[in-house]
Design a protein around this motif. Structure first.
Motif, mmCIF file in Angstrom:
data_model
loop_
_atom_site.group_PDB
_atom_site.id
_atom_site.type_symbol
_atom_site.label_atom_id
_atom_site.label_comp_id
_atom_site.label_asym_id
_atom_site.label_seq_id
_atom_site.Cartn_x
_atom_site.Cartn_y
_atom_site.Cartn_z
ATOM 1 N N ARG A 1 52.563 88.682 99.734
ATOM 2 C CA ARG A 1 52.876 88.713 101.168
ATOM 3 C C ARG A 1 51.673 89.272 101.905
ATOM 4 O O ARG A 1 51.158 90.333 101.542
ATOM 5 N N TYR A 2 51.272 88.585 102.931
ATOM 6 C CA TYR A 2 50.126 89.001 103.736
ATOM 7 C C TYR A 2 50.574 89.083 105.180
ATOM 8 O O TYR A 2 51.237 88.185 105.696
ATOM 9 N N ASP A 3 50.230 90.174 105.823
ATOM 10 C CA ASP A 3 50.681 90.433 107.182
ATOM 11 C C ASP A 3 49.801 89.762 108.214
ATOM 12 O O ASP A 3 48.584 89.635 108.029
ATOM 13 N N ALA A 4 50.422 89.371 109.326
ATOM 14 C CA ALA A 4 49.674 88.820 110.454
ATOM 15 C C ALA A 4 48.597 89.815 110.856
ATOM 16 O O ALA A 4 48.836 91.024 110.912
ATOM 17 N N GLY A 5 47.403 89.320 111.071
ATOM 18 C CA GLY A 5 46.272 90.159 111.442
ATOM 19 C C GLY A 5 45.406 90.569 110.271
ATOM 20 O O GLY A 5 44.267 91.008 110.455
ATOM 21 N N TRP B 1 50.387 83.674 110.461
ATOM 22 C CA TRP B 1 51.797 83.647 110.086
ATOM 23 C C TRP B 1 51.920 83.559 108.577
ATOM 24 O O TRP B 1 50.984 83.172 107.892
ATOM 25 N N ASN B 2 53.086 83.920 108.069
ATOM 26 C CA ASN B 2 53.355 83.789 106.634
ATOM 27 C C ASN B 2 54.811 83.403 106.447
ATOM 28 O O ASN B 2 55.670 83.776 107.236
ATOM 29 N N ASP B 3 55.054 82.635 105.392
ATOM 30 C CA ASP B 3 56.407 82.177 105.107
ATOM 31 C C ASP B 3 56.510 81.788 103.640
ATOM 32 O O ASP B 3 56.017 80.736 103.240
ATOM 33 N N LYS B 4 57.098 82.669 102.823
ATOM 34 C CA LYS B 4 57.397 82.375 101.416
ATOM 35 C C LYS B 4 56.232 81.761 100.647
ATOM 36 O O LYS B 4 56.328 80.677 100.099
ATOM 37 N N GLY B 5 55.118 82.452 100.603
ATOM 38 C CA GLY B 5 53.974 81.989 99.827
ATOM 39 C C GLY B 5 53.050 81.029 100.547
ATOM 40 O O GLY B 5 52.108 80.513 99.963
ATOM 41 N N ARG B 6 53.312 80.803 101.814
ATOM 42 C CA ARG B 6 52.424 79.982 102.635
ATOM 43 C C ARG B 6 51.905 80.851 103.768
ATOM 44 O O ARG B 6 52.680 81.598 104.365
ATOM 45 N N ILE B 7 50.615 80.753 104.039
ATOM 46 C CA ILE B 7 50.064 81.507 105.165
ATOM 47 C C ILE B 7 49.209 80.590 106.037
ATOM 48 O O ILE B 7 48.464 79.752 105.538
ATOM 49 N N GLY B 8 49.369 80.738 107.329
ATOM 50 C CA GLY B 8 48.545 80.036 108.307
ATOM 51 C C GLY B 8 47.497 81.002 108.806
ATOM 52 O O GLY B 8 47.796 82.161 109.108
ATOM 53 N N CYS B 9 46.260 80.525 108.875
ATOM 54 C CA CYS B 9 45.143 81.402 109.195
ATOM 55 C C CYS B 9 44.198 80.752 110.198
ATOM 56 O O CYS B 9 44.170 79.530 110.340
ATOM 57 N N VAL B 10 43.415 81.575 110.855
ATOM 58 C CA VAL B 10 42.319 81.102 111.699
ATOM 59 C C VAL B 10 41.019 81.665 111.145
ATOM 60 O O VAL B 10 41.010 82.734 110.518
ATOM 61 N N PHE B 11 39.950 80.931 111.366
ATOM 62 C CA PHE B 11 38.624 81.437 111.026
ATOM 63 C C PHE B 11 38.219 82.423 112.106
ATOM 64 O O PHE B 11 38.392 82.151 113.297
ATOM 65 N N ASP B 12 37.662 83.571 111.729
ATOM 66 C CA ASP B 12 37.151 84.511 112.732
ATOM 67 C C ASP B 12 36.015 83.868 113.521
ATOM 68 O O ASP B 12 35.921 84.054 114.722
ATOM 69 N N GLU B 13 35.163 83.143 112.829
ATOM 70 C CA GLU B 13 34.086 82.383 113.469
ATOM 71 C C GLU B 13 34.133 80.978 112.907
ATOM 72 O O GLU B 13 33.804 80.773 111.734
#
Length: 100
Positions: A43-47, A66-78
């Motif tokens: 589990r990985y927290d937003a931020g 976001w995270n949901d049951k082993g899936r995480i949505g991420c953005v690139f910092d750059e």
């Protein structure tokens, strides 16, 4: 923060490096110039930030949105430059994607 842009489907082995610790095995499911989705145990927290490593790609820093049951949505910092992004697309698909 949400970008409305095409995402390239992928199924690539990846690694997350959190706080310069040991690589955490993940699968890159899709990506765009600004973000990506991973399947990963834990589990990985937003931020939360981490370094994303995919063979043939530069090392990029991502942040969990976001995270949901082993899936995480991420953005690139750059986000990568256009040229670097084209190289990422080519390595993920085996051909050059001009449409991105």
């Amino acid at each position: 923060m949400r970008f409305q842009e095409a995402r390239l489907s992928a199924r690539l082995p990846a690694a997350m490096i959190v706080d310069e610790g040991e690589p955490i095995t993940a699968a890159l499911v899709n990506f765009s110039r600004h973000g990506f989705r991973l399947h990963v145990d834990g589990r990985y927290d937003a931020g939360e930030t981490f370094r994303l490593e995919v063979s043939g790609w530069p090392r990029l820093v991502g942040r969990v949105i976001w995270n949901d049951k082993g899936r995480i949505g991420c953005v690139f910092d750059e986000p990568p430059s256009g040229k670097v992004f084209q190289t990422m697309c080519a390595s993920a698909t085996g051909y050059d994607r001009d449409s991105f």
